[in-house]
Design an enzyme around this catalytic site. Structure first.
Site, PDB file in Angstrom:
ATOM      1  N   GLY A  46       3.147   1.339  11.554  1.00 51.70           N
ATOM      2  CA  GLY A  46       4.053   1.289  10.413  1.00 51.70           C
ATOM      3  C   GLY A  46       4.356   2.698   9.932  1.00 51.70           C
ATOM      4  O   GLY A  46       3.640   3.644  10.282  1.00 51.70           O
ATOM      5  N   GLN A  51       6.356   9.034   3.730  1.00 50.83           N
ATOM      6  CA  GLN A  51       5.569   9.858   4.663  1.00 50.83           C
ATOM      7  C   GLN A  51       6.408  10.900   5.384  1.00 50.83           C
ATOM      8  O   GLN A  51       5.864  11.876   5.894  1.00 50.83           O
ATOM      9  CB  GLN A  51       4.869   8.966   5.700  1.00 50.83           C
ATOM     10  CG  GLN A  51       3.776   8.094   5.099  1.00 50.83           C
ATOM     11  CD  GLN A  51       3.186   7.187   6.142  1.00 50.83           C
ATOM     12  OE1 GLN A  51       3.773   6.164   6.484  1.00 50.83           O
ATOM     13  NE2 GLN A  51       2.022   7.537   6.669  1.00 50.83           N
ATOM     14  N   CYS A  91      -4.252   5.812   8.714  1.00 54.84           N
ATOM     15  CA  CYS A  91      -2.954   6.224   8.160  1.00 54.84           C
ATOM     16  C   CYS A  91      -2.519   7.503   8.848  1.00 54.84           C
ATOM     17  O   CYS A  91      -3.326   8.426   9.012  1.00 54.84           O
ATOM     18  CB  CYS A  91      -3.081   6.453   6.648  1.00 54.84           C
ATOM     19  SG  CYS A  91      -1.534   6.943   5.867  1.00 54.84           S
ATOM     20  N   LEU A  92      -1.248   7.555   9.223  1.00 49.35           N
ATOM     21  CA  LEU A  92      -0.726   8.753   9.893  1.00 49.35           C
ATOM     22  C   LEU A  92      -0.763   9.966   8.966  1.00 49.35           C
ATOM     23  O   LEU A  92      -0.722  11.092   9.446  1.00 49.35           O
ATOM     24  CB  LEU A  92       0.703   8.495  10.385  1.00 49.35           C
ATOM     25  CG  LEU A  92       0.823   7.423  11.484  1.00 49.35           C
ATOM     26  CD1 LEU A  92       2.284   7.084  11.737  1.00 49.35           C
ATOM     27  CD2 LEU A  92       0.144   7.867  12.774  1.00 49.35           C
ATOM     28  N   HIS A 133       0.224  -1.842   2.991  1.00 44.85           N
ATOM     29  CA  HIS A 133      -0.096  -0.411   3.120  1.00 44.85           C
ATOM     30  C   HIS A 133       1.176   0.436   2.966  1.00 44.85           C
ATOM     31  O   HIS A 133       1.167   1.460   2.268  1.00 44.85           O
ATOM     32  CB  HIS A 133      -0.765  -0.206   4.500  1.00 44.85           C
ATOM     33  CG  HIS A 133      -1.053   1.191   4.912  1.00 44.85           C
ATOM     34  ND1 HIS A 133      -2.336   1.651   5.157  1.00 44.85           N
ATOM     35  CD2 HIS A 133      -0.238   2.257   5.164  1.00 44.85           C
ATOM     36  CE1 HIS A 133      -2.289   2.920   5.522  1.00 44.85           C
ATOM     37  NE2 HIS A 133      -1.027   3.323   5.538  1.00 44.85           N
ATOM     38  N   GLU A 134       2.276  -0.018   3.582  1.00 43.50           N
ATOM     39  CA  GLU A 134       3.537   0.753   3.509  1.00 43.50           C
ATOM     40  C   GLU A 134       4.152   0.696   2.105  1.00 43.50           C
ATOM     41  O   GLU A 134       4.665   1.704   1.606  1.00 43.50           O
ATOM     42  CB  GLU A 134       4.555   0.245   4.539  1.00 43.50           C
ATOM     43  CG  GLU A 134       4.100   0.223   5.996  1.00 43.50           C
ATOM     44  CD  GLU A 134       3.416   1.473   6.463  1.00 43.50           C
ATOM     45  OE1 GLU A 134       3.647   2.544   5.875  1.00 43.50           O
ATOM     46  OE2 GLU A 134       2.620   1.387   7.416  1.00 43.50           O
ATOM     47  N   HIS A 137       2.564   3.147  -0.046  1.00 42.12           N
ATOM     48  CA  HIS A 137       3.126   4.499   0.136  1.00 42.12           C
ATOM     49  C   HIS A 137       4.367   4.697  -0.747  1.00 42.12           C
ATOM     50  O   HIS A 137       4.554   5.758  -1.351  1.00 42.12           O
ATOM     51  CB  HIS A 137       3.543   4.743   1.591  1.00 42.12           C
ATOM     52  CG  HIS A 137       2.441   5.169   2.515  1.00 42.12           C
ATOM     53  ND1 HIS A 137       1.688   6.309   2.307  1.00 42.12           N
ATOM     54  CD2 HIS A 137       1.984   4.631   3.674  1.00 42.12           C
ATOM     55  CE1 HIS A 137       0.812   6.447   3.311  1.00 42.12           C
ATOM     56  NE2 HIS A 137       0.967   5.440   4.150  1.00 42.12           N
TER      57      HIS A 137
HETATM   58  O1  GNR Z   1      -0.784   3.187  12.363  1.00 40.14           O
HETATM   59  C1  GNR Z   1      -1.314   2.673  11.366  1.00 40.14           C
HETATM   60  N1  GNR Z   1      -2.324   1.792  11.534  1.00 40.14           N
HETATM   61  C2  GNR Z   1      -2.834   0.998  10.523  1.00 40.14           C
HETATM   62  C3  GNR Z   1      -4.024   0.313  10.777  1.00 40.14           C
HETATM   63  C4  GNR Z   1      -4.558  -0.514   9.812  1.00 40.14           C
HETATM   64  C5  GNR Z   1      -3.926  -0.670   8.599  1.00 40.14           C
HETATM   65  C6  GNR Z   1      -2.743   0.005   8.335  1.00 40.14           C
HETATM   66  C7  GNR Z   1      -2.200   0.831   9.293  1.00 40.14           C
HETATM   67  S1  GNR Z   1      -0.705   1.660   8.968  1.00 40.14           S
HETATM   68  C8  GNR Z   1      -0.849   3.049  10.007  1.00 40.14           C
HETATM   69  C9  GNR Z   1       0.441   3.850  10.022  1.00 40.14           C
HETATM   70  C10 GNR Z   1       0.688   4.418   8.644  1.00 40.14           C
HETATM   71  O2  GNR Z   1       0.094   5.342   8.172  1.00 40.14           O
HETATM   72  N2  GNR Z   1       1.567   3.809   7.903  1.00 40.14           N
HETATM   73  O3  GNR Z   1       1.784   4.218   6.649  1.00 40.14           O
HETATM   74 NI    NI Z   2      -0.075   5.143   5.973  1.00 36.76          NI
END
Ligand code: GNR
Ligand code: NI
Length: 167
Positions: A46, A51, A91-92, A133-134, A137
């Site tokens: 995601g 980001q 998270c990236l 999660h997104e 952000h």
């Molecule tokens: O790549 C991602 N893997 C992930 C694994 C478990 C829960 C959420 C994520 S999102 C993350 C990519 C990211 O940072 N999205 O904002």
């Molecule tokens: Ni993230």
């Protein structure tokens, strides 16, 4: 087609609250394409506009193993959520950090697609976690905000050290 630069914690721009997308136009569609390229390249499941330093309410996701189920949500709103599950998240914007977070395990989301059409999506499992999660952000929140102060401070110091070494 371009790969965009991803902001890293504790960059203060990750704390911005994104504004709604008022019109889904060609500029937005180009951004969506670039966000998919960036997410698949990373690789991640995601990516939120926040980001890549664009403070507008849109996200992309693809939780399939085959990387063939792209989801784009513009102005997403969680209309219903239920249940709770813990999942290990990454998270990236926090490379190398993985911690368990508890979230709803079922959600219904209302949004617009990349043509501006209203869409509704039901999600569970990894997709439900990813979308929550997104959307966090887009509200300037990160998954480490759910951890203890002590854990968060340790993670911040570790990432600041790595960033100093590589700059
Ligand atoms: O790549 C991602 N893997 C992930 C694994 C478990 C829960 C959420 C994520 S999102 C993350 C990519 C990211 O940072 N999205 O904002
Ligand atoms: Ni993230």
């Amino acid at each position: 087609m371009s790969i965009l630069q991803i902001l890293h914690y504790p960059d203060p721009r990750l704390r911005n609250v994104a504004a709604p997308v008022s019109t889904v136009d060609d500029d937005i569609r180009r951004l969506v394409d670039d966000m998919f390229d960036t997410m698949y390249d990373a690789p991640g499941i995601g990516l939120a506009a926040t980001q890549v330093n664009v403070h507008r309410r849109l996200l992309v996701a693809d939780v399939s193993d085959s990387r063939s189920e792209p989801v784009c949500l513009i102005n997403p709103v969680i209309a219903t959520s239920s249940g709770a599950d813990q999942m290990e998240e990454g998270c990236l914007s926090l490379p190398g950090v993985f911690e368990a977070v508890e979230r709803a395990n079922y959600i219904e989301v209302q949004a617009q697609d990349q043509y501006g059409q209203p869409i509704e999506l039901e999600a569970d499992g990894l997709l439900a976690v990813c979308i929550q999660h997104e959307i966090d952000h887009l509200d300037g929140k990160l998954f480490v905000d759910y951890l203890s102060q002590l854990k968060r401070t340790r993670i911040r110091k570790k990432l600041e050290k790595i960033q100093k070494q590589s700059s």
